[in-house]
Design an enzyme around this catalytic site. Structure first.
Site, PDB file in Angstrom:
ATOM      1  N   GLU A 118      -0.510  19.858  11.105  1.00  0.00           N
ATOM      2  CA  GLU A 118       0.345  18.937  11.854  1.00  0.00           C
ATOM      3  C   GLU A 118       1.206  18.136  10.889  1.00  0.00           C
ATOM      4  O   GLU A 118       0.909  18.080   9.700  1.00  0.00           O
ATOM      5  CB  GLU A 118      -0.536  17.920  12.620  1.00  0.00           C
ATOM      6  CG  GLU A 118      -1.485  18.569  13.569  1.00  0.00           C
ATOM      7  CD  GLU A 118      -2.567  17.595  14.050  1.00  0.00           C
ATOM      8  OE1 GLU A 118      -2.467  16.384  13.756  1.00  0.00           O
ATOM      9  OE2 GLU A 118      -3.497  18.066  14.706  1.00  0.00           O
ATOM     10  N   LYS A 120       2.380  14.701   9.211  1.00  0.00           N
ATOM     11  CA  LYS A 120       1.769  13.396   8.975  1.00  0.00           C
ATOM     12  C   LYS A 120       2.846  12.359   9.283  1.00  0.00           C
ATOM     13  O   LYS A 120       3.829  12.226   8.544  1.00  0.00           O
ATOM     14  CB  LYS A 120       1.292  13.291   7.528  1.00  0.00           C
ATOM     15  CG  LYS A 120       0.564  12.021   7.230  1.00  0.00           C
ATOM     16  CD  LYS A 120      -0.213  12.192   5.943  1.00  0.00           C
ATOM     17  CE  LYS A 120      -0.681  10.918   5.306  1.00  0.00           C
ATOM     18  NZ  LYS A 120      -0.474   9.664   5.935  1.00  0.00           N
ATOM     19  N   ASP A 122       4.634   8.847   9.644  1.00  0.00           N
ATOM     20  CA  ASP A 122       4.569   7.656   8.805  1.00  0.00           C
ATOM     21  C   ASP A 122       4.778   6.412   9.666  1.00  0.00           C
ATOM     22  O   ASP A 122       5.878   5.879   9.760  1.00  0.00           O
ATOM     23  CB  ASP A 122       5.636   7.748   7.710  1.00  0.00           C
ATOM     24  CG  ASP A 122       5.330   6.800   6.576  1.00  0.00           C
ATOM     25  OD1 ASP A 122       4.226   6.207   6.578  1.00  0.00           O
ATOM     26  OD2 ASP A 122       6.187   6.645   5.697  1.00  0.00           O
ATOM     27  N   TYR A 230      -2.940  12.288  17.917  1.00  0.00           N
ATOM     28  CA  TYR A 230      -3.391  13.475  17.192  1.00  0.00           C
ATOM     29  C   TYR A 230      -4.900  13.608  17.020  1.00  0.00           C
ATOM     30  O   TYR A 230      -5.355  14.457  16.278  1.00  0.00           O
ATOM     31  CB  TYR A 230      -2.714  13.548  15.820  1.00  0.00           C
ATOM     32  CG  TYR A 230      -2.720  12.223  15.051  1.00  0.00           C
ATOM     33  CD1 TYR A 230      -3.901  11.630  14.643  1.00  0.00           C
ATOM     34  CD2 TYR A 230      -1.525  11.591  14.739  1.00  0.00           C
ATOM     35  CE1 TYR A 230      -3.904  10.441  13.959  1.00  0.00           C
ATOM     36  CE2 TYR A 230      -1.513  10.393  14.045  1.00  0.00           C
ATOM     37  CZ  TYR A 230      -2.712   9.826  13.660  1.00  0.00           C
ATOM     38  OH  TYR A 230      -2.723   8.647  12.980  1.00  0.00           O
ATOM     39  N   LYS A 317       0.575  15.308   0.820  1.00  0.00           N
ATOM     40  CA  LYS A 317       1.702  14.373   0.906  1.00  0.00           C
ATOM     41  C   LYS A 317       2.942  14.945   0.217  1.00  0.00           C
ATOM     42  O   LYS A 317       2.844  15.490  -0.889  1.00  0.00           O
ATOM     43  CB  LYS A 317       1.317  13.030   0.269  1.00  0.00           C
ATOM     44  CG  LYS A 317       0.124  12.385   0.966  1.00  0.00           C
ATOM     45  CD  LYS A 317       0.433  11.065   1.600  1.00  0.00           C
ATOM     46  CE  LYS A 317       0.375   9.942   0.650  1.00  0.00           C
ATOM     47  NZ  LYS A 317       0.391   8.627   1.142  1.00  0.00           N
ATOM     48  N   CYS A 411      19.340 -14.631 -21.204  1.00  0.00           N
ATOM     49  CA  CYS A 411      19.147 -14.663 -19.758  1.00  0.00           C
ATOM     50  C   CYS A 411      20.512 -14.706 -19.059  1.00  0.00           C
ATOM     51  O   CYS A 411      21.331 -15.575 -19.377  1.00  0.00           O
ATOM     52  CB  CYS A 411      18.323 -15.892 -19.374  1.00  0.00           C
ATOM     53  SG  CYS A 411      18.203 -16.123 -17.601  1.00  0.00           S
ATOM     54  N   CYS A 414      20.635 -18.453 -17.397  1.00  0.00           N
ATOM     55  CA  CYS A 414      20.687 -19.728 -18.126  1.00  0.00           C
ATOM     56  C   CYS A 414      21.057 -19.563 -19.602  1.00  0.00           C
ATOM     57  O   CYS A 414      21.166 -20.556 -20.321  1.00  0.00           O
ATOM     58  CB  CYS A 414      19.361 -20.468 -17.987  1.00  0.00           C
ATOM     59  SG  CYS A 414      18.001 -19.646 -18.817  1.00  0.00           S
ATOM     60  N   CYS A 429      12.808 -14.254 -19.485  1.00  0.00           N
ATOM     61  CA  CYS A 429      13.495 -15.481 -19.857  1.00  0.00           C
ATOM     62  C   CYS A 429      12.391 -16.531 -19.999  1.00  0.00           C
ATOM     63  O   CYS A 429      11.676 -16.803 -19.034  1.00  0.00           O
ATOM     64  CB  CYS A 429      14.489 -15.883 -18.769  1.00  0.00           C
ATOM     65  SG  CYS A 429      15.024 -17.592 -18.974  1.00  0.00           S
ATOM     66  N   CYS A 435      15.255 -22.606 -16.043  1.00  0.00           N
ATOM     67  CA  CYS A 435      16.138 -21.494 -15.665  1.00  0.00           C
ATOM     68  C   CYS A 435      16.308 -21.561 -14.138  1.00  0.00           C
ATOM     69  O   CYS A 435      15.329 -21.430 -13.398  1.00  0.00           O
ATOM     70  CB  CYS A 435      15.515 -20.167 -16.079  1.00  0.00           C
ATOM     71  SG  CYS A 435      16.444 -18.750 -15.493  1.00  0.00           S
TER      72      CYS A 435
HETATM   73  S1  IVH Z   1      -5.858  12.569  11.633  1.00  0.00           S
HETATM   74  C1  IVH Z   1     -10.301  10.651  10.725  1.00  0.00           C
HETATM   75  N1  IVH Z   1      -3.389  13.370  11.901  1.00  0.00           N
HETATM   76  O1  IVH Z   1      -2.324   9.057   8.228  1.00  0.00           O
HETATM   77  C2  IVH Z   1      -8.834  10.563  10.397  1.00  0.00           C
HETATM   78  N2  IVH Z   1      -3.753  11.288  10.848  1.00  0.00           N
HETATM   79  O2  IVH Z   1      -3.098   8.487   5.470  1.00  0.00           O
HETATM   80  C3  IVH Z   1      -8.027  11.231  11.440  1.00  0.00           C
HETATM   81  N3  IVH Z   1      -1.670  10.111  10.236  1.00  0.00           N
HETATM   82  O3  IVH Z   1      -5.337   7.433   8.977  1.00  0.00           O
HETATM   83  C4  IVH Z   1      -6.580  11.096  11.189  1.00  0.00           C
HETATM   84  N4  IVH Z   1      -0.280  11.621  11.007  1.00  0.00           N
HETATM   85  O4  IVH Z   1      -3.147   6.917  10.441  1.00  0.00           O
HETATM   86  C5  IVH Z   1      -4.198  12.401  11.437  1.00  0.00           C
HETATM   87  N5  IVH Z   1      -1.272  14.222  12.288  1.00  0.00           N
HETATM   88  C6  IVH Z   1      -2.052  13.249  11.828  1.00  0.00           C
HETATM   89  C7  IVH Z   1      -1.543  12.086  11.234  1.00  0.00           C
HETATM   90  C8  IVH Z   1      -2.427  11.110  10.743  1.00  0.00           C
HETATM   91  C9  IVH Z   1      -0.387  10.445  10.430  1.00  0.00           C
HETATM   92  C10 IVH Z   1      -2.100   8.851   9.598  1.00  0.00           C
HETATM   93  C11 IVH Z   1      -3.386   8.269  10.145  1.00  0.00           C
HETATM   94  C12 IVH Z   1      -4.346   8.383   8.991  1.00  0.00           C
HETATM   95  C13 IVH Z   1      -3.394   8.250   7.826  1.00  0.00           C
HETATM   96  C14 IVH Z   1      -3.999   8.683   6.518  1.00  0.00           C
END
Ligand code: IVH
Length: 683
Positions: A118, A120, A122, A230, A317, A411, A414, A429, A435
């Site tokens: 899936e 991730k 943000d 998720y 990541k 600096c 000043c 500085c 300053c």
């Molecule tokens: S599963 C038991 N799936 O990323 C943990 N997390 O850096 C289950 N996050 O804590 C989490 N997308 O807040 C899961 N597709 C995804 C996600 C996801 C973003 C977040 C979530 C997690 C954090 C970790």
């Protein structure tokens, strides 16, 4: 002290401070990548020196978005316990480690596993509970054990249904996901804030998390937040796979992302990763990686959890996105501590949904290492911070007659010659006391929300300074109505508001005052620790270097900063004036709060950091009464770890308030003792 020991201390205190900035203040000062690198260094050091591992090390705990201390007392959101601990994910930046995860997870399984890949997202994590198809609870991650109850706000997020429709909806279940802010809403919000003279959010993630905690729910609705879910949890859920659970959830009207794929092996997983590493740039919202989960739920259950992560999932990541643009010039900025930072002005370029016009070059060494010239084309990258950084120069585009910038020797503010200590990368500085930029910045810090919490922005401080009315923090408390009223733009109301705010700051507790006075390297977390330990400024001022290093994770560097602060007569004199002005330079006596629980009947359940007997004694010492069963007469249920499900259920039925251990300490007006993270168990 051995080097590695000191480094471990430094890393722990830096990571604790970065965690706080990220989760509580929504204002990180380093990128996720840099944070992860610090964390990896600490993990490696702890692995090599297991005798130095402590239970409260950031390697063992998930970050917490719960505000504590003062904020918690006045906060708008009550804390509620999570039914299942809300953990984080193990993460990696290389696919080799993803392959290791696949091999490890598959070990012991009779059938070949499948993996649900899936995006991730943000944003900020959310945990929703549906009962009989109705949304009844919405908690933030909090510290993973208790979260903030944000149900009221979540009702204003249009993609989260309050009622579900469809077949086979379980009587009760939880579903977790992410609340995020699409780029479009983020841009609109930033433009609005800029117009109102408010500080912008560093990125959409911070904006989402800050917006979710607003006290004005209608405003939450206007911010354009979205949600994607998720992870479903519950007792005896009738699904064989994670993917099936998500498909069902979507059929009930819950927002679930379609950008997921079942992969059978590491090759398919790697294809998914590389596809999205490029394609994500076209998405209208921020993603920072891919999450790979064992799809078969019985195998997930078998693999279980560590104290921090599930063993059945891992996050890969992405490295931050980059853009290439031209350097128009370089400014040298002086900060609160006097550090001089080179900042490049750029031809504006779009990056991760916003236009980038400036980027930091960090220090003189970095400029030298990049061999940067005015007119160069450079690669910029966004981290968690507002200002992006320059990571490389595109030499193939260097103009013939490029000009090498010269780092200033004095600096820029000043004119004082800059100095650099042997072990430091930055030039400073040294004119700390005169300053203008440094003085103004330290005055802004003194008044800031988490310090003295006085309502004044940078512009007010600059005006007071430029008119010669304040030169140090104690001068604020000598200001009179007539001093302010004479200033341009000040009316009766603004003068009164400012003076009232200063008046209120006399009640701000000692830990915040200690943070406000700006001892170098003493952030909020360290200030709290010192205040709790020494109880008053005189005890702290007379502590020796060795004594200071016995407190919490304070190492040589912080101890030395504290000593040199108190050895400077001007600091001592300023503190004396502040003390005379009525500021709190000692912690309130605990005995004074004895009747806090007068007339209240309290049921305790679960385990706490102190023993149950100690907890009972604590309740009774504040005039509370302990009762064994929950009834309509119960004032609140004090919920520890692994609470009795019956008591929690009964409290829910009778509408009796549940209170977390942390919240309880807020109620009795005490600071929660340093916690020791116990191994988490699911129930
Ligand atoms: S599963 C038991 N799936 O990323 C943990 N997390 O850096 C289950 N996050 O804590 C989490 N997308 O807040 C899961 N597709 C995804 C996600 C996801 C973003 C977040 C979530 C997690 C954090 C970790």
């Amino acid at each position: 002290m051995e080097d590695f020991k000191q480094r471990i201390e430094e890393l722990r205190s830096q990571l604790a401070e970065h965690n706080r900035r990220y989760y509580v203040e929504n204002s990180p000062s380093i990128s996720d990548y840099d944070f992860d690198m610090l964390m990896n260094e600490l993990i490696a050091l702890e692995k090599a020196h297991p005798e130095l591992v402590t239970e409260d090390s950031p390697t063992r705990r998930v970050g917490s978005d719960l505000a504590d201390g003062e904020d918690a007392v006045s906060r708008e959101f009550r804390h509620l316990p999570h039914r299942y601990p809300m953990l984080s994910l193990g993460n990696t930046y290389n696919t080799g480690e993803v392959a290791q995860f696949v091999t490890k997870a598959s070990k012991g399984s009779e059938h070949p596993l499948s993996f649900c890949c899936e995006l991730k997202f943000d944003g900020t994590a959310i945990c929703l509970t549906y009962k009989a198809g109705k949304l009844v609870r919405a908690l933030t991650r909090g510290d993973g054990i208790v979260g903030d109850d944000v149900l009221r706000n979540v009702h204003h997020i249009h993609s989260i249904p309050s009622v579900l429709h469809g077949e086979g909806i379980p009587d009760e279940f939880e579903i977790r996901g992410e609340i995020y802010m699409p780029y479009k809403s983020f841009d609109a919000l930033c433009a609005e804030r800029e117009e109102d003279g408010e500080a912008p959010f560093a990125n959409p993630r911070n904006a989402a998390s800050g917006s979710l905690k607003l006290t004005d729910s209608a405003e939450v609705g206007r911010r354009g937040l979205e949600c994607t879910l998720y992870h479903m949890l519950g007792e005896d859920l009738p699904f064989a796979t994670h993917d099936e659970a998500l498909t069902k959830a979507a059929s009930w009207g819950l927002p679930v992302s379609g950008h997921r794929q079942i992969c059978r092996d590491i090759d398919e997983i790697e294809k998914f990763i590389s596809y999205w590493d490029t394609e994500r740039k076209l998405l209208p919202f921020a993603t920072d990686g891919v999450v790979i989960k064992v799809n078969e739920l019985p195998v997930q259950k078998e693999l279980g959890f560590t104290s921090k992560f599930p063993r059945w999932a891992v996050a890969y990541k992405f490295k931050a996105e980059q853009a290439c643009t031209e350097v128009l010039g370089i400014d040298y900025q002086v900060g609160r501590t006097g550090a001089v930072t080179p900042v490049a002005n750029l031809t504006p370029v779009p990056l991760s949904g916003t236009m980038v016009k400036r980027a930091t070059l960090h220090n003189a060494e970095q400029m030298e290492a990049l061999d940067i010239r005015i007119g160069d084309w450079v690669y910029v990258e966004k981290g968690g911070e507002i200002i992006p950084k320059i990571t490389a120069v595109e030499l193939s585009k260097r103009p013939l007659l490029s000009e090498k910038p010269v780092f200033p020797e004095v600096c820029p503010d000043c004119g004082t010659p800059l100095v650099r200590e042997a072990d430091q990368a930055k030039w400073f500085c040294p004119n700390v006391w005169a300053c203008p930029t440094q003085v103004k910045e330290s005055l802004v810090h003194f008044l800031s929300r988490r310090a003295m919490n006085v309502l004044a922005g940078d512009a007010t401080v600059a005006q007071l300074y430029d008119k010669g009315l304040v030169r140090n923090s104690a001068d604020f408390y000598d200001l009179k109505y007539t001093d302010l009223y004479r200033l341009e733009g000040w009316k009766e109301k603004s003068c009164e508001r400012f003076l009232k705010s200063l008046e209120n700051s006399r009640k701000v507790t000692f830990d915040h005052v200690l943070y406000a006075i700006g001892i170098r390297n003493v952030g909020e977390t360290t200030a709290k620790m010192l205040a709790r330990h020494y109880r008053n400024i005189d005890a702290l001022a007379s502590a020796s270097l060795e004594e200071l290093q016995q407190v919490g994770d304070i190492g040589e560097i912080i101890a030395a900063s504290i000593r040199s602060f108190f050895e400077e007569p001007r600091n001592v004199e300023n503190i004396e004036r502040l003390r005379k002005a009525g500021l709190q330079f000692s912690m309130a006596e605990e005995g004074a709060l004895d009747a806090m629980l007068e007339g209240q009947t309290i049921v305790i359940t679960g385990t706490y950091d102190i023993s149950r007997d100690e907890m009972k004694a604590l309740v009774e010492s504040h005039s509370g009464r302990i009762s064994s069963g929950v009834s309509a007469k119960t004032s609140f249920v004090l919920v520890g770890r692994n609470p009795g499900p019956e008591k929690i259920k009964k409290a829910g039925e009778l509408g009796v308030r549940t209170v977390s251990e942390r919240e309880f300490y807020d109620i009795i007006g005490q600071t929660m003792p340093e916690t020791e993270e116990k191994e988490l168990t699911l129930f």
